[in-house]
Write a protein that holds these residues in place. Structure first.
Motif, mmCIF file in Angstrom:
data_model
loop_
_atom_site.group_PDB
_atom_site.id
_atom_site.type_symbol
_atom_site.label_atom_id
_atom_site.label_comp_id
_atom_site.label_asym_id
_atom_site.label_seq_id
_atom_site.Cartn_x
_atom_site.Cartn_y
_atom_site.Cartn_z
ATOM 1 N N GLY A 166 -51.681 82.465 74.268
ATOM 2 C CA GLY A 166 -51.550 81.003 74.514
ATOM 3 C C GLY A 166 -52.928 80.179 73.803
ATOM 4 N N ARG A 167 -52.937 78.906 73.802
ATOM 5 C CA ARG A 167 -53.935 78.149 73.123
ATOM 6 C C ARG A 167 -55.157 78.532 74.183
ATOM 7 N NH1 ARG A 167 -52.682 72.728 73.789
ATOM 8 N NH2 ARG A 167 -54.340 72.277 72.345
ATOM 9 N N GLY A 168 -56.419 78.363 73.200
ATOM 10 C CA GLY A 168 -57.741 78.406 73.940
ATOM 11 C C GLY A 168 -58.371 79.591 74.108
ATOM 12 N N GLN A 169 -57.449 80.722 73.723
ATOM 13 C CA GLN A 169 -57.961 82.124 73.976
ATOM 14 C C GLN A 169 -58.715 82.528 72.645
ATOM 15 O OE1 GLN A 169 -53.944 83.714 76.297
ATOM 16 N NE2 GLN A 169 -54.985 85.249 75.158
ATOM 17 N N SER A 170 -59.812 83.413 72.840
ATOM 18 C CA SER A 170 -60.650 83.903 71.748
ATOM 19 C C SER A 170 -59.941 84.930 70.820
ATOM 20 C CB SER A 170 -61.910 84.488 72.533
ATOM 21 O OG SER A 170 -62.419 84.909 71.082
ATOM 22 N N PRO A 171 -59.643 84.652 69.451
ATOM 23 C CA PRO A 171 -58.934 85.490 68.636
ATOM 24 C C PRO A 171 -59.910 86.717 68.540
ATOM 25 C CG PRO A 171 -59.336 83.515 67.544
ATOM 26 C CD PRO A 171 -59.910 83.432 68.964
ATOM 27 N N SER A 172 -61.218 86.419 68.563
ATOM 28 C CA SER A 172 -62.159 87.451 68.331
ATOM 29 C C SER A 172 -61.942 88.789 69.088
ATOM 30 C CB SER A 172 -63.680 87.127 68.228
ATOM 31 O OG SER A 172 -63.858 86.421 69.237
ATOM 32 N N VAL A 173 -61.563 88.723 70.298
ATOM 33 C CA VAL A 173 -61.527 89.935 71.353
ATOM 34 C C VAL A 173 -60.423 90.745 70.621
ATOM 35 C CG1 VAL A 173 -62.761 89.119 73.302
ATOM 36 C CG2 VAL A 173 -60.318 88.499 72.959
ATOM 37 N N LEU A 174 -59.448 89.856 69.983
ATOM 38 C CA LEU A 174 -58.312 90.819 69.677
ATOM 39 C C LEU A 174 -58.378 91.859 68.853
ATOM 40 C CD1 LEU A 174 -55.682 87.888 70.032
ATOM 41 C CD2 LEU A 174 -56.295 89.621 71.864
ATOM 42 N N ASP A 175 -59.646 91.696 68.006
ATOM 43 C CA ASP A 175 -59.860 92.847 67.189
ATOM 44 C C ASP A 175 -59.778 94.113 67.989
ATOM 45 O OD1 ASP A 175 -60.389 94.033 64.642
ATOM 46 O OD2 ASP A 175 -62.433 94.110 65.175
ATOM 47 N N ASP A 176 -60.102 94.190 69.462
ATOM 48 C CA ASP A 176 -60.257 95.536 70.070
ATOM 49 C C ASP A 176 -58.591 95.810 70.687
ATOM 50 O OD1 ASP A 176 -62.850 95.395 69.756
ATOM 51 O OD2 ASP A 176 -63.132 94.773 72.030
ATOM 52 N N LEU A 177 -57.781 95.026 70.100
ATOM 53 C CA LEU A 177 -56.443 95.247 70.784
ATOM 54 C C LEU A 177 -55.538 95.806 69.884
ATOM 55 C CD1 LEU A 177 -55.078 95.012 73.699
ATOM 56 C CD2 LEU A 177 -54.160 92.911 72.975
#
Ligand SMILES: Cc1ncc(COP(=O)(O)O)c(C=O)c1O
Length: 411
Positions: A166-177
């Protein structure tokens, strides 16, 4: 069913409450959310006093239906003595002992409030134990609304870089997923080989995406691969726990994870969640892993947990649930008729799946939208996603009336 009072209430609520309802997903109700005045057993009454058979069951917690008197009296008894104390009390371990007794791999637990929170605690324990940061989850599975896991929410997201849900979520944490595909053994093998993972996080029956049961080899493969690569296997049992079996998916499918997350059904309608599993993982909270929360283990909720666990220890509860659920599948599923989709079912959890189509977390669309609104107008409350939660309070008469109304609607 007039629905007029709910329409007016929704209009009014939108002027003071963002989106007009307490959780964004509820806004997908059609034609608008129902506003409830009272809820008892398998029924809710709206502001006009009209009665509905409730298949929402608060989105999962109410395995025993609304207002089970045994749970309510345990809560009332404790509420008179204390509300929240911010220090130890006997229900912390009494309720914990009752939960651990039900869960096959339950050695120790940590209390928290919601499923979203408990998932974060489980991942923190896995990262601390492995010294790694990446987590594998499966496309479409919902593990709460937190930035770290609310990603990869569509069918096509498997084996692709994770996209925010969704909007407003940090994309940077998704490097961990890392995003896999449920029941895809070859892809899972490849991803576990390619990435240095801390955890595999899996909802064992995709309970928000079609109620798809695991292939027999899938969970066993996850267990073997996690052992081989030193990865922590985490089951998200927020929906399946204490619903598809007393000991959840670990009991039903016979494959044990290292940690499980429970919420919803555990507290019989009150707010409590837990991370349950191997003691050496959980005990890291005494060695630098932070786990906190003002309302963790609050006495009111734990009185509800203990009472609920006591009731669910009786095997006849699950026999009754199975009978009711099989009846629903046969009669209401039968009323759909050919070409109108069907219900997938695992225990007392079902989901409508359109013919040749897919389900959606926010709404399944198509014929289901017609059913959702048409059934509401006849006194049957369903979820926009087509999911159906049954309880020990639902009766054969409820099911027969539902099947009859659905047949009439589709005719
Ligand atoms: C499988 C699953 N995990 C986690 C969550 C998050 O739980 P909560 O809404 O209590 O934060 C949900 C909520 O529906 C869920 O279905």
């Amino acid at each position: 069913m007039a629905l007029e009072s709910s329409r007016l209430a929704f209009e009014r609520a939108r002027r003071s409450v963002g989106g007009g309802v307490g959780s964004g997903l509820r806004a997908a109700m059609r034609p608008h959310p129902l506003f409830v005045r009272e809820a008892r057993g398998a029924h809710v009454w709206d502001l006009d006093g009209d009665r509905y058979v409730d298949y929402v069951m608060a989105w999962g917690p109410l395995v025993l239906g609304h207002g089970d008197p045994r749970v309510l009296s345990a809560v009332a008894e404790v509420a008179k003595r204390m509300q929240v104390v911010g220090t130890g009390h006997a229900l912390e371990y009494l309720a914990a002992e009752a939960v651990l007794e039900a869960v096959p791999h339950g050695e120790r637990l940590l209390w928290s409030n919601t499923g979203t929170e408990a998932v974060q605690v489980a991942l923190r324990l896995a990262r601390a134990a492995t010294g790694r940061r990446r987590v594998l989850k499966f496309a479409k599975s919902y593990h709460g609304w937190h930035d770290t896991v609310h990603a990869g929410m569509s069918e096509e997201d498997g084996d692709r870089p994770a996209e925010p849900g969704g909007r407003g979520q940090s994309p940077s944490v998704l490097d961990d997923l890392v995003i896999g595909r449920f029941n895809d053994v070859p892809l899972t093998e490849r991803l576990l080989g390619e990435h240095d993972l801390a955890a595999v996080l899996v909802d064992p029956v995709m309970s928000n995406a079609g109620v798809e049961a695991p292939d027999p080899a899938f969970l066993a493969t996850l267990r073997n691969l996690c052992d081989r690569h030193g990865v922590v296997l985490v089951y998200d049992e927020v929906i399946t726990g204490f619903r598809i079996a007393r000991g959840g998916a670990a009991e039903k499918y016979g494959v044990r994870p290292d940690l499980s997350v429970f919420g919803k059904a555990m507290a019989g309608g009150f707010t409590q969640s837990a991370v349950v599993g191997r003691a050496e993982l959980v005990d890291q909270v005494t060695a630098g892993v932070v786990h906190a929360g003002t309302f963790n283990a609050n006495p009111i909720a734990l009185a509800a947990v203990e009472a609920t666990m006591r009731i669910l220890a009786d095997a006849t509860v699950y026999e009754a649930l199975e009978k009711t659920s099989a009846e629903f599948e046969a009669l209401v599923g039968g009323a759909l008729g050919p070409g109108s989709g069907s219900f997938n079912r695992v225990g007392s959890l079902l989901q409508y799946v359109p013919a040749g189509g897919a389900t959606g977390l926010h709404g399944t669309g198509g014929l289901w939208t017609v059913i959702l609104e048409g059934m509401l107008r006849q006194g049957f409350l369903f979820l926009p996603s087509g999911k159906v939660f049954l309880s020990t309070a639902h009766t054969t008469a409820d099911t027969e009336a539902t099947a009859e109304a659905l047949e009439k609607l589709l005719r």
